[in-house]
Design an enzyme around this catalytic site. Structure first.
Site, mmCIF file in Angstrom:
data_model
loop_
_atom_site.group_PDB
_atom_site.id
_atom_site.type_symbol
_atom_site.label_atom_id
_atom_site.label_comp_id
_atom_site.label_asym_id
_atom_site.label_seq_id
_atom_site.Cartn_x
_atom_site.Cartn_y
_atom_site.Cartn_z
ATOM 1 N N SER A 104 0.763 -1.174 0.053
ATOM 2 C CA SER A 104 0.042 0.076 -0.041
ATOM 3 C C SER A 104 0.788 1.295 -0.142
ATOM 4 C CB SER A 104 -0.775 0.114 1.131
ATOM 5 O OG SER A 104 -0.172 0.131 2.314
ATOM 6 N N ALA A 105 0.216 2.424 -0.371
ATOM 7 C CA ALA A 105 0.931 3.671 -0.417
ATOM 8 C C ALA A 105 1.381 3.980 0.870
ATOM 9 C CB ALA A 105 0.051 4.575 -1.034
ATOM 10 N N CYS A 127 -3.719 -3.666 -7.730
ATOM 11 C CA CYS A 127 -3.450 -2.503 -7.567
ATOM 12 C C CYS A 127 -3.877 -1.725 -8.953
ATOM 13 C CB CYS A 127 -1.919 -2.430 -7.698
ATOM 14 S SG CYS A 127 -0.953 -3.298 -8.791
ATOM 15 N N GLU A 135 6.214 -0.204 -5.043
ATOM 16 C CA GLU A 135 5.389 -0.532 -5.763
ATOM 17 C C GLU A 135 3.981 -0.302 -4.907
ATOM 18 O OE1 GLU A 135 4.950 -1.310 -9.166
ATOM 19 O OE2 GLU A 135 6.776 -1.115 -9.599
ATOM 20 N N THR A 156 2.305 2.165 3.589
ATOM 21 C CA THR A 156 3.453 1.511 4.025
ATOM 22 C C THR A 156 4.681 1.991 3.222
ATOM 23 O OG1 THR A 156 2.146 -0.660 4.415
ATOM 24 C CG2 THR A 156 4.615 -0.759 4.437
#
Ligand code: NAD
Length: 477
Positions: free
Chosen positions: A206-207, A262, A228, A209
Protein backbone atom coordinates in the site's frame (compact mmCIF):
# COMPACT_ATOMS: atom_id res chain seq x y z
CA UNK A 1 7.73 -15.90 20.07
CA UNK A 2 4.37 -15.26 18.39
CA UNK A 3 2.83 -17.77 16.01
CA UNK A 4 1.49 -16.62 12.70
CA UNK A 5 -1.72 -18.30 11.47
CA UNK A 6 -3.24 -18.18 8.02
CA UNK A 7 -6.92 -18.96 7.48
CA UNK A 8 -8.69 -19.70 4.21
CA UNK A 9 -10.88 -16.65 3.54
CA UNK A 10 -13.56 -18.69 1.77
CA UNK A 11 -14.09 -21.25 4.52
CA UNK A 12 -12.41 -19.91 7.64
CA UNK A 13 -10.40 -23.15 7.91
CA UNK A 14 -6.91 -22.90 9.37
CA UNK A 15 -4.41 -23.38 6.56
CA UNK A 16 -0.98 -22.79 8.03
CA UNK A 17 0.74 -21.78 11.22
CA UNK A 18 4.31 -21.16 12.18
CA UNK A 19 6.55 -18.96 14.28
CA UNK A 20 7.44 -15.41 13.35
CA UNK A 21 11.03 -15.13 12.19
CA UNK A 22 13.95 -13.18 13.54
CA UNK A 23 14.99 -10.47 11.10
CA UNK A 24 18.55 -10.01 12.37
CA UNK A 25 19.40 -13.72 12.28
CA UNK A 26 17.92 -14.07 8.81
CA UNK A 27 19.81 -11.09 7.42
CA UNK A 28 23.03 -12.47 8.93
CA UNK A 29 22.48 -15.75 7.06
CA UNK A 30 21.93 -13.92 3.79
CA UNK A 31 24.98 -11.74 4.37
CA UNK A 32 27.16 -14.80 4.90
CA UNK A 33 25.92 -16.45 1.71
CA UNK A 34 26.26 -13.33 -0.43
CA UNK A 35 29.97 -13.20 -1.46
CA UNK A 36 29.95 -16.74 -2.88
CA UNK A 37 26.63 -16.21 -4.68
CA UNK A 38 27.78 -12.91 -6.21
CA UNK A 39 31.06 -14.51 -7.29
CA UNK A 40 29.34 -17.31 -9.21
CA UNK A 41 29.38 -16.89 -12.98
CA UNK A 42 26.08 -15.46 -14.25
CA UNK A 43 25.38 -18.69 -16.14
CA UNK A 44 25.40 -20.64 -12.87
CA UNK A 45 22.93 -18.27 -11.25
CA UNK A 46 20.71 -18.48 -14.31
CA UNK A 47 20.89 -22.29 -14.20
CA UNK A 48 19.78 -22.17 -10.56
CA UNK A 49 16.68 -20.03 -11.22
CA UNK A 50 15.82 -22.19 -14.24
CA UNK A 51 15.90 -25.27 -11.99
CA UNK A 52 13.47 -23.41 -9.73
CA UNK A 53 11.16 -22.71 -12.69
CA UNK A 54 11.28 -26.37 -13.72
CA UNK A 55 10.52 -27.51 -10.23
CA UNK A 56 7.52 -25.17 -10.05
CA UNK A 57 6.31 -26.43 -13.41
CA UNK A 58 6.07 -29.87 -11.84
CA UNK A 59 4.26 -28.45 -8.82
CA UNK A 60 2.00 -25.97 -10.56
CA UNK A 61 -1.29 -27.59 -9.55
CA UNK A 62 -0.16 -27.81 -5.94
CA UNK A 63 0.91 -24.17 -5.87
CA UNK A 64 -2.27 -22.98 -7.64
CA UNK A 65 -4.40 -24.86 -5.11
CA UNK A 66 -2.49 -23.31 -2.25
CA UNK A 67 -2.78 -19.75 -3.64
CA UNK A 68 -6.51 -20.27 -4.24
CA UNK A 69 -7.04 -21.52 -0.71
CA UNK A 70 -4.92 -18.88 0.95
CA UNK A 71 -6.24 -15.85 -0.99
CA UNK A 72 -9.74 -17.09 -1.84
CA UNK A 73 -9.24 -16.31 -5.55
CA UNK A 74 -10.74 -18.80 -8.05
CA UNK A 75 -8.40 -21.68 -8.84
CA UNK A 76 -8.51 -20.84 -12.58
CA UNK A 77 -7.08 -17.44 -11.70
CA UNK A 78 -4.51 -18.90 -9.30
CA UNK A 79 -3.30 -21.08 -12.21
CA UNK A 80 -2.64 -17.96 -14.28
CA UNK A 81 -0.64 -16.59 -11.36
CA UNK A 82 1.53 -19.73 -11.25
CA UNK A 83 2.04 -19.50 -15.00
CA UNK A 84 3.26 -15.92 -14.55
CA UNK A 85 5.66 -17.02 -11.79
CA UNK A 86 7.25 -19.63 -14.05
CA UNK A 87 7.44 -17.36 -17.10
CA UNK A 88 9.09 -14.66 -15.01
CA UNK A 89 12.36 -16.59 -14.97
CA UNK A 90 12.97 -16.39 -18.74
CA UNK A 91 11.67 -12.83 -18.84
CA UNK A 92 14.09 -11.82 -16.07
CA UNK A 93 17.04 -13.51 -17.80
CA UNK A 94 16.25 -11.46 -20.92
CA UNK A 95 15.69 -8.32 -18.88
CA UNK A 96 19.06 -8.69 -17.14
CA UNK A 97 20.79 -9.01 -20.50
CA UNK A 98 18.92 -6.07 -22.03
CA UNK A 99 18.78 -3.64 -19.11
CA UNK A 100 22.01 -4.39 -17.24
CA UNK A 101 24.37 -5.89 -19.78
CA UNK A 102 28.08 -6.21 -19.94
CA UNK A 103 29.18 -3.99 -22.81
CA UNK A 104 32.32 -2.58 -24.35
CA UNK A 105 31.68 1.12 -24.89
CA UNK A 106 34.84 1.97 -26.81
CA UNK A 107 38.22 0.56 -27.71
CA UNK A 108 41.13 2.57 -29.06
CA UNK A 109 44.92 2.58 -28.81
CA UNK A 110 45.08 -0.34 -26.43
CA UNK A 111 42.44 1.15 -24.12
CA UNK A 112 38.88 -0.04 -23.62
CA UNK A 113 35.92 1.36 -21.72
CA UNK A 114 33.73 -1.37 -20.31
CA UNK A 115 30.30 -1.24 -18.69
CA UNK A 116 29.42 -3.96 -16.20
CA UNK A 117 26.90 -4.29 -13.41
CA UNK A 118 27.28 -5.39 -9.81
CA UNK A 119 24.70 -6.63 -7.30
CA UNK A 120 23.88 -4.55 -4.23
CA UNK A 121 24.23 -7.32 -1.63
CA UNK A 122 21.32 -8.40 0.54
CA UNK A 123 17.89 -7.20 -0.56
CA UNK A 124 14.72 -7.34 1.52
CA UNK A 125 11.60 -8.25 -0.47
CA UNK A 126 8.26 -7.31 1.12
CA UNK A 127 5.20 -8.82 -0.52
CA UNK A 128 1.45 -8.11 -0.57
CA UNK A 129 -1.35 -10.65 -0.24
CA UNK A 130 -3.26 -10.23 -3.50
CA UNK A 131 -0.64 -11.92 -5.72
CA UNK A 132 1.35 -13.63 -3.00
CA UNK A 133 3.56 -15.59 -5.43
CA UNK A 134 3.75 -13.54 -8.64
CA UNK A 135 4.66 -10.16 -7.17
CA UNK A 136 7.42 -11.12 -4.71
CA UNK A 137 8.72 -13.57 -7.31
CA UNK A 138 8.98 -10.62 -9.70
CA UNK A 139 11.46 -9.02 -7.31
CA UNK A 140 13.22 -12.16 -6.03
CA UNK A 141 14.14 -13.68 -9.41
CA UNK A 142 15.76 -10.53 -10.92
CA UNK A 143 17.54 -9.90 -7.62
CA UNK A 144 19.04 -13.41 -7.65
CA UNK A 145 20.08 -13.31 -11.29
CA UNK A 146 21.91 -10.05 -10.64
CA UNK A 147 23.82 -11.71 -7.76
CA UNK A 148 21.98 -10.49 -4.66
CA UNK A 149 20.85 -12.61 -1.74
CA UNK A 150 17.26 -12.14 -0.62
CA UNK A 151 15.32 -12.01 2.62
CA UNK A 152 11.67 -12.40 1.67
CA UNK A 153 8.93 -11.41 4.08
CA UNK A 154 5.60 -12.48 2.64
CA UNK A 155 2.39 -10.78 3.69
CA UNK A 156 1.27 -12.02 7.12
CA UNK A 157 -1.97 -12.94 5.32
CA UNK A 158 -0.27 -15.34 2.90
CA UNK A 159 2.62 -16.99 4.75
CA UNK A 160 1.98 -20.46 3.30
CA UNK A 161 2.46 -19.32 -0.28
CA UNK A 162 5.62 -17.49 0.76
CA UNK A 163 6.98 -20.60 2.46
CA UNK A 164 6.18 -22.70 -0.63
CA UNK A 165 8.14 -20.39 -2.93
CA UNK A 166 11.21 -20.29 -0.73
CA UNK A 167 11.16 -24.06 -0.32
CA UNK A 168 11.04 -24.37 -4.11
CA UNK A 169 14.20 -22.24 -4.34
CA UNK A 170 15.97 -24.20 -1.64
CA UNK A 171 15.03 -27.57 -3.12
CA UNK A 172 16.24 -26.41 -6.52
CA UNK A 173 19.74 -26.48 -5.10
CA UNK A 174 20.31 -22.79 -4.39
CA UNK A 175 23.01 -22.55 -1.75
CA UNK A 176 21.87 -22.14 1.83
CA UNK A 177 21.21 -18.53 2.77
CA UNK A 178 20.69 -17.23 -0.78
CA UNK A 179 16.89 -16.98 -0.50
CA UNK A 180 15.52 -16.78 3.02
CA UNK A 181 12.00 -16.68 4.34
CA UNK A 182 11.13 -14.33 7.17
CA UNK A 183 7.60 -14.82 8.43
CA UNK A 184 5.74 -12.13 10.29
CA UNK A 185 3.64 -9.00 10.12
CA UNK A 186 4.48 -5.29 9.92
CA UNK A 187 6.60 -5.33 13.10
CA UNK A 188 8.85 -8.06 11.66
CA UNK A 189 8.90 -6.04 8.41
CA UNK A 190 10.07 -3.03 10.41
CA UNK A 191 12.84 -5.06 12.07
CA UNK A 192 13.95 -6.22 8.65
CA UNK A 193 14.03 -2.78 7.04
CA UNK A 194 15.80 -1.33 10.11
CA UNK A 195 18.62 -3.86 9.88
CA UNK A 196 21.79 -1.99 8.87
CA UNK A 197 23.10 -4.96 6.90
CA UNK A 198 20.50 -4.89 4.15
CA UNK A 199 21.37 -2.98 1.00
CA UNK A 200 17.84 -2.23 -0.13
CA UNK A 201 14.13 -2.95 -0.02
CA UNK A 202 11.98 -4.13 -2.91
CA UNK A 203 8.45 -3.45 -1.77
CA UNK A 204 4.98 -4.14 -3.17
CA UNK A 205 2.07 -2.97 -1.04
CA UNK A 206 0.00 0.00 0.00
CA UNK A 207 0.96 3.64 -0.42
CA UNK A 208 0.72 4.08 3.34
CA UNK A 209 3.46 1.51 3.99
CA UNK A 210 5.48 2.73 1.01
CA UNK A 211 5.49 6.28 2.35
CA UNK A 212 6.58 5.02 5.78
CA UNK A 213 9.49 3.21 4.12
CA UNK A 214 10.38 6.26 2.05
CA UNK A 215 10.58 8.29 5.25
CA UNK A 216 12.59 5.60 7.00
CA UNK A 217 15.18 5.56 4.20
CA UNK A 218 15.29 9.34 3.71
CA UNK A 219 18.78 9.56 5.21
CA UNK A 220 20.10 6.40 3.60
CA UNK A 221 20.55 7.31 -0.06
CA UNK A 222 22.99 4.44 -0.37
CA UNK A 223 20.16 1.90 -0.10
CA UNK A 224 18.02 1.01 -3.05
CA UNK A 225 14.31 1.46 -2.38
CA UNK A 226 11.82 0.25 -4.98
CA UNK A 227 8.21 1.03 -4.10
CA UNK A 228 5.31 -0.50 -5.99
CA UNK A 229 2.15 0.90 -4.47
CA UNK A 230 -1.58 1.20 -5.03
CA UNK A 231 -3.92 3.02 -7.36
CA UNK A 232 -7.23 4.84 -7.70
CA UNK A 233 -7.51 4.05 -11.37
CA UNK A 234 -9.91 5.54 -13.93
CA UNK A 235 -11.64 3.82 -16.83
CA UNK A 236 -13.25 6.26 -19.25
CA UNK A 237 -16.09 5.13 -21.51
CA UNK A 238 -16.57 7.30 -24.58
CA UNK A 239 -18.31 6.96 -27.95
CA UNK A 240 -18.65 3.33 -28.90
CA UNK A 241 -21.25 1.30 -30.73
CA UNK A 242 -20.45 -1.77 -28.64
CA UNK A 243 -21.82 -0.92 -25.21
CA UNK A 244 -21.78 -4.56 -24.14
CA UNK A 245 -18.02 -4.97 -24.76
CA UNK A 246 -17.37 -1.64 -23.06
CA UNK A 247 -19.31 -2.85 -20.02
CA UNK A 248 -17.46 -6.18 -19.99
CA UNK A 249 -14.13 -4.34 -19.95
CA UNK A 250 -15.36 -2.16 -17.09
CA UNK A 251 -16.55 -5.16 -15.06
CA UNK A 252 -13.31 -7.08 -15.61
CA UNK A 253 -11.22 -4.03 -14.74
CA UNK A 254 -13.18 -3.35 -11.56
CA UNK A 255 -14.02 -6.78 -10.18
CA UNK A 256 -11.42 -9.37 -11.22
CA UNK A 257 -9.71 -10.74 -8.09
CA UNK A 258 -12.65 -9.20 -6.17
CA UNK A 259 -11.22 -5.80 -7.05
CA UNK A 260 -7.99 -6.57 -5.17
CA UNK A 261 -5.58 -5.54 -7.91
CA UNK A 262 -3.43 -2.45 -7.74
CA UNK A 263 -4.39 -1.74 -11.36
CA UNK A 264 -8.15 -2.34 -10.83
CA UNK A 265 -10.49 0.37 -12.10
CA UNK A 266 -12.06 2.17 -9.14
CA UNK A 267 -13.64 5.03 -11.08
CA UNK A 268 -15.82 4.71 -14.16
CA UNK A 269 -15.93 8.04 -15.97
CA UNK A 270 -18.65 8.07 -18.58
CA UNK A 271 -20.00 10.45 -21.19
CA UNK A 272 -23.33 11.97 -20.20
CA UNK A 273 -25.25 10.73 -23.25
CA UNK A 274 -23.98 7.16 -22.80
CA UNK A 275 -24.47 7.07 -19.04
CA UNK A 276 -27.81 5.22 -18.87
CA UNK A 277 -26.88 2.53 -21.38
CA UNK A 278 -23.37 1.94 -20.02
CA UNK A 279 -24.33 1.91 -16.36
CA UNK A 280 -27.32 -0.37 -17.00
CA UNK A 281 -25.14 -2.85 -18.90
CA UNK A 282 -22.37 -2.77 -16.28
CA UNK A 283 -24.94 -3.47 -13.58
CA UNK A 284 -26.56 -6.21 -15.62
CA UNK A 285 -23.23 -8.02 -16.05
CA UNK A 286 -22.18 -7.40 -12.43
CA UNK A 287 -25.49 -8.94 -11.29
CA UNK A 288 -24.58 -12.12 -13.18
CA UNK A 289 -21.10 -12.59 -11.69
CA UNK A 290 -20.66 -15.80 -9.75
CA UNK A 291 -19.05 -15.10 -6.39
CA UNK A 292 -18.07 -18.29 -4.67
CA UNK A 293 -15.36 -20.45 -3.13
CA UNK A 294 -12.22 -20.98 -5.22
CA UNK A 295 -12.94 -24.61 -6.20
CA UNK A 296 -16.72 -24.45 -6.54
CA UNK A 297 -18.54 -25.42 -9.72
CA UNK A 298 -19.60 -23.66 -11.84
CA UNK A 299 -16.36 -21.73 -11.61
CA UNK A 300 -16.76 -18.36 -9.92
CA UNK A 301 -15.71 -15.07 -11.49
CA UNK A 302 -14.41 -13.93 -8.13
CA UNK A 303 -13.97 -15.16 -4.59
CA UNK A 304 -14.05 -13.37 -1.24
CA UNK A 305 -11.75 -10.54 -0.24
CA UNK A 306 -8.83 -11.51 1.95
CA UNK A 307 -10.47 -11.40 5.40
CA UNK A 308 -13.40 -10.17 7.46
CA UNK A 309 -11.62 -7.00 8.61
CA UNK A 310 -11.03 -5.97 5.01
CA UNK A 311 -14.65 -6.82 4.10
CA UNK A 312 -15.89 -4.75 7.07
CA UNK A 313 -13.71 -1.82 6.00
CA UNK A 314 -15.01 -1.95 2.43
CA UNK A 315 -18.61 -2.16 3.61
CA UNK A 316 -18.03 0.92 5.75
CA UNK A 317 -16.39 2.74 2.82
CA UNK A 318 -19.43 2.03 0.64
CA UNK A 319 -21.75 3.34 3.35
CA UNK A 320 -19.52 6.41 3.81
CA UNK A 321 -19.80 7.18 0.08
CA UNK A 322 -23.59 6.86 0.40
CA UNK A 323 -23.76 9.18 3.42
CA UNK A 324 -21.59 11.71 1.59
CA UNK A 325 -24.24 11.89 -1.16
CA UNK A 326 -23.33 8.96 -3.42
CA UNK A 327 -26.23 7.30 -5.23
CA UNK A 328 -26.00 3.50 -5.08
CA UNK A 329 -26.50 1.75 -8.41
CA UNK A 330 -25.78 -1.69 -7.02
CA UNK A 331 -25.53 -2.22 -3.28
CA UNK A 332 -22.58 -4.10 -1.91
CA UNK A 333 -23.86 -7.09 0.03
CA UNK A 334 -22.28 -9.64 2.33
CA UNK A 335 -24.05 -12.84 1.21
CA UNK A 336 -22.39 -15.25 3.69
CA UNK A 337 -22.46 -14.15 7.31
CA UNK A 338 -18.99 -14.16 8.91
CA UNK A 339 -17.18 -14.78 5.63
CA UNK A 340 -15.59 -11.98 3.56
CA UNK A 341 -17.58 -12.53 0.34
CA UNK A 342 -18.76 -9.23 -1.10
CA UNK A 343 -20.99 -8.64 -4.07
CA UNK A 344 -19.73 -5.86 -6.35
CA UNK A 345 -20.80 -2.41 -5.23
CA UNK A 346 -21.44 0.33 -7.80
CA UNK A 347 -22.15 3.87 -6.72
CA UNK A 348 -22.60 7.18 -8.56
CA UNK A 349 -20.41 9.81 -6.90
CA UNK A 350 -20.82 12.56 -9.52
CA UNK A 351 -22.47 14.95 -7.09
CA UNK A 352 -20.12 14.41 -4.16
CA UNK A 353 -18.52 17.70 -3.26
CA UNK A 354 -15.36 16.02 -2.13
CA UNK A 355 -14.55 12.59 -3.43
CA UNK A 356 -12.11 10.74 -1.17
CA UNK A 357 -8.94 10.06 -3.13
CA UNK A 358 -8.14 6.78 -1.42
CA UNK A 359 -7.59 3.30 -2.71
CA UNK A 360 -10.64 1.13 -1.94
CA UNK A 361 -8.98 -2.24 -2.41
CA UNK A 362 -12.00 -4.37 -3.21
CA UNK A 363 -15.05 -4.67 -5.47
CA UNK A 364 -16.27 -1.06 -5.37
CA UNK A 365 -16.76 0.95 -8.53
CA UNK A 366 -17.49 4.68 -8.32
CA UNK A 367 -19.22 6.24 -11.32
CA UNK A 368 -18.73 9.84 -12.47
CA UNK A 369 -20.66 11.31 -15.42
CA UNK A 370 -19.02 14.06 -17.45
CA UNK A 371 -20.24 16.38 -20.22
CA UNK A 372 -17.15 16.43 -22.47
CA UNK A 373 -13.84 14.73 -23.16
CA UNK A 374 -11.66 17.39 -21.54
CA UNK A 375 -13.64 16.93 -18.36
CA UNK A 376 -13.21 13.16 -18.63
CA UNK A 377 -9.43 13.60 -18.71
CA UNK A 378 -9.53 16.07 -15.82
CA UNK A 379 -11.53 13.57 -13.77
CA UNK A 380 -9.24 10.70 -14.75
CA UNK A 381 -6.27 12.67 -13.43
CA UNK A 382 -8.12 13.82 -10.33
CA UNK A 383 -6.07 11.59 -8.03
CA UNK A 384 -2.74 11.57 -6.26
CA UNK A 385 -2.19 8.04 -7.58
CA UNK A 386 -1.16 7.23 -11.14
CA UNK A 387 -0.90 3.53 -11.85
CA UNK A 388 -3.29 2.59 -14.68
CA UNK A 389 -5.90 4.28 -16.86
CA UNK A 390 -7.99 3.07 -19.77
CA UNK A 391 -10.08 4.67 -22.48
CA UNK A 392 -12.86 2.53 -23.91
CA UNK A 393 -14.25 3.82 -27.21
CA UNK A 394 -13.42 7.25 -28.56
CA UNK A 395 -11.47 8.07 -31.71
CA UNK A 396 -7.77 7.54 -32.38
CA UNK A 397 -7.31 11.27 -31.90
CA UNK A 398 -9.07 11.14 -28.53
CA UNK A 399 -6.93 8.21 -27.48
CA UNK A 400 -3.85 10.18 -28.45
CA UNK A 401 -5.05 13.09 -26.31
CA UNK A 402 -5.93 10.72 -23.44
CA UNK A 403 -2.53 9.04 -23.70
CA UNK A 404 -0.57 12.27 -23.62
CA UNK A 405 -2.58 13.88 -20.83
CA UNK A 406 -2.96 10.83 -18.55
CA UNK A 407 -0.77 10.74 -15.50
CA UNK A 408 -0.30 7.00 -15.18
CA UNK A 409 2.31 4.36 -15.93
CA UNK A 410 -0.15 2.13 -17.80
CA UNK A 411 -2.47 3.79 -20.34
CA UNK A 412 -4.66 1.44 -22.41
CA UNK A 413 -7.18 1.79 -25.23
CA UNK A 414 -10.15 -0.58 -25.54
CA UNK A 415 -8.47 -2.89 -23.04
CA UNK A 416 -8.85 -3.47 -19.32
CA UNK A 417 -6.88 -1.45 -16.78
CA UNK A 418 -5.61 -4.78 -15.39
CA UNK A 419 -3.69 -7.68 -16.91
CA UNK A 420 -0.41 -5.95 -17.76
CA UNK A 421 2.28 -7.96 -19.52
CA UNK A 422 5.28 -9.10 -17.46
CA UNK A 423 7.43 -8.40 -20.50
CA UNK A 424 6.88 -4.67 -20.04
CA UNK A 425 7.79 -2.37 -17.19
CA UNK A 426 5.07 -2.09 -14.54
CA UNK A 427 4.78 0.96 -12.34
CA UNK A 428 3.18 4.31 -11.95
CA UNK A 429 3.58 7.90 -10.92
CA UNK A 430 2.25 9.89 -7.97
CA UNK A 431 1.49 7.76 -4.94
CA UNK A 432 1.70 4.59 -7.04
CA UNK A 433 5.47 4.28 -6.92
CA UNK A 434 8.84 5.96 -6.64
CA UNK A 435 9.82 5.75 -10.31
CA UNK A 436 11.24 2.28 -9.95
CA UNK A 437 8.85 0.27 -12.12
CA UNK A 438 9.03 -3.47 -11.70
CA UNK A 439 8.41 -6.40 -14.09
CA UNK A 440 10.83 -5.95 -17.04
CA UNK A 441 12.56 -2.95 -15.46
CA UNK A 442 13.12 -4.66 -12.08
CA UNK A 443 16.55 -5.54 -13.49
CA UNK A 444 17.46 -1.84 -13.34
CA UNK A 445 17.50 -1.63 -9.57
CA UNK A 446 18.84 -5.09 -8.78
CA UNK A 447 22.32 -4.07 -9.95
CA UNK A 448 24.34 -0.90 -10.24
CA UNK A 449 26.55 0.09 -13.18
CA UNK A 450 30.33 0.09 -12.95
CA UNK A 451 32.27 1.72 -15.75
CA UNK A 452 35.93 0.82 -16.19
CA UNK A 453 38.69 2.23 -18.40
CA UNK A 454 41.08 -0.64 -18.95
CA UNK A 455 44.44 -1.20 -20.68
CA UNK A 456 46.57 -4.32 -20.74
CA UNK A 457 49.77 -2.38 -20.19
CA UNK A 458 50.87 0.31 -17.79
CA UNK A 459 51.88 3.00 -20.29
CA UNK A 460 51.43 6.67 -19.42
CA UNK A 461 53.02 10.05 -20.13
CA UNK A 462 52.34 13.67 -19.25
CA UNK A 463 52.21 15.71 -22.46
CA UNK A 464 51.62 19.15 -21.04
CA UNK A 465 52.43 21.22 -17.95
CA UNK A 466 55.56 19.34 -17.03
CA UNK A 467 59.02 20.85 -16.43
CA UNK A 468 61.84 19.37 -18.44
CA UNK A 469 64.49 17.45 -16.58
CA UNK A 470 66.65 20.60 -16.83
CA UNK A 471 63.74 22.62 -15.29
CA UNK A 472 62.63 24.40 -18.50
CA UNK A 473 58.91 24.06 -19.32
CA UNK A 474 57.92 21.57 -22.06
CA UNK A 475 56.32 23.41 -24.98
CA UNK A 476 52.68 22.63 -25.40
CA UNK A 477 52.06 20.99 -28.76
P1 NAD B 1 0.66 -3.53 2.97
O1 NAD B 1 1.31 -2.25 2.65
O2 NAD B 1 -0.26 -3.58 4.13
O3 NAD B 1 1.75 -4.66 3.25
C1 NAD B 1 2.73 -5.01 2.29
C2 NAD B 1 3.88 -5.69 3.01
O4 NAD B 1 4.58 -4.75 3.83
C3 NAD B 1 3.45 -6.82 3.94
O5 NAD B 1 4.40 -7.85 3.85
C4 NAD B 1 3.46 -6.16 5.30
O6 NAD B 1 3.63 -7.05 6.37
C5 NAD B 1 4.64 -5.23 5.18
N1 NAD B 1 4.59 -4.06 6.05
C6 NAD B 1 3.50 -3.38 6.47
N2 NAD B 1 3.88 -2.31 7.21
C7 NAD B 1 5.23 -2.31 7.23
C8 NAD B 1 6.21 -1.45 7.81
N3 NAD B 1 5.89 -0.35 8.48
N4 NAD B 1 7.52 -1.74 7.61
C9 NAD B 1 7.88 -2.81 6.89
N5 NAD B 1 7.00 -3.67 6.34
C10 NAD B 1 5.69 -3.43 6.50
O7 NAD B 1 -0.08 -4.00 1.65
P2 NAD B 1 -1.13 -5.20 1.49
O8 NAD B 1 -2.40 -4.78 2.15
O9 NAD B 1 -0.50 -6.48 1.86
O10 NAD B 1 -1.33 -5.25 -0.08
C11 NAD B 1 -2.30 -4.52 -0.76
C12 NAD B 1 -1.70 -3.26 -1.32
O11 NAD B 1 -0.66 -3.58 -2.23
C13 NAD B 1 -2.68 -2.43 -2.12
O12 NAD B 1 -2.50 -1.09 -1.79
C14 NAD B 1 -2.27 -2.69 -3.55
O13 NAD B 1 -2.63 -1.67 -4.46
C15 NAD B 1 -0.80 -2.82 -3.42
N6 NAD B 1 -0.24 -3.55 -4.55
C16 NAD B 1 0.57 -2.87 -5.43
C17 NAD B 1 1.06 -3.54 -6.53
C18 NAD B 1 1.96 -2.86 -7.53
O14 NAD B 1 2.66 -3.58 -8.24
N7 NAD B 1 1.98 -1.55 -7.63
C19 NAD B 1 0.73 -4.87 -6.75
C20 NAD B 1 -0.09 -5.51 -5.83
C21 NAD B 1 -0.57 -4.85 -4.73
Amino acid sequence: MTDLISYEPATGAKLWSGPEGNADDTVAKAREAWPAWAALPLTKRIEAVRRYANRLRGQSDELADLIARETGKPVWEARTEVEAVIKKVDISVNAYAERTPQRQLSAQQGMRTALRHKPHGVLAVLGPYNFPAHLPNGHIVPALIAGNCVVFKPSEKTPATGAFLVEAFTKSGLPDGVVNILQGGPSVGKNLTANPNINGVLFTGSAQTGIALNRQFAEQPDKILALEMGGNNPIVVWDTDDIHSAAVLVVQSAFLTAGQRCSAASRLIVKDELYDRVVKEVKRIADRLIIDEPFSKPAPFMGPVIDNDVADGLTESFLALMSAGGRPIKHMARPVPDRPFLTPGIIDVTDLEERPDIELFGPILQVIRVPDFDMAITEANNTRYGLSAALIGGSAQQYSQFWSMSRAGIVNWNKMTVGASSEAPFGGVGLSGNHRPSAFYAADYCAFPVVSMEADQTRASIGIGLKDEDHTAVEAK
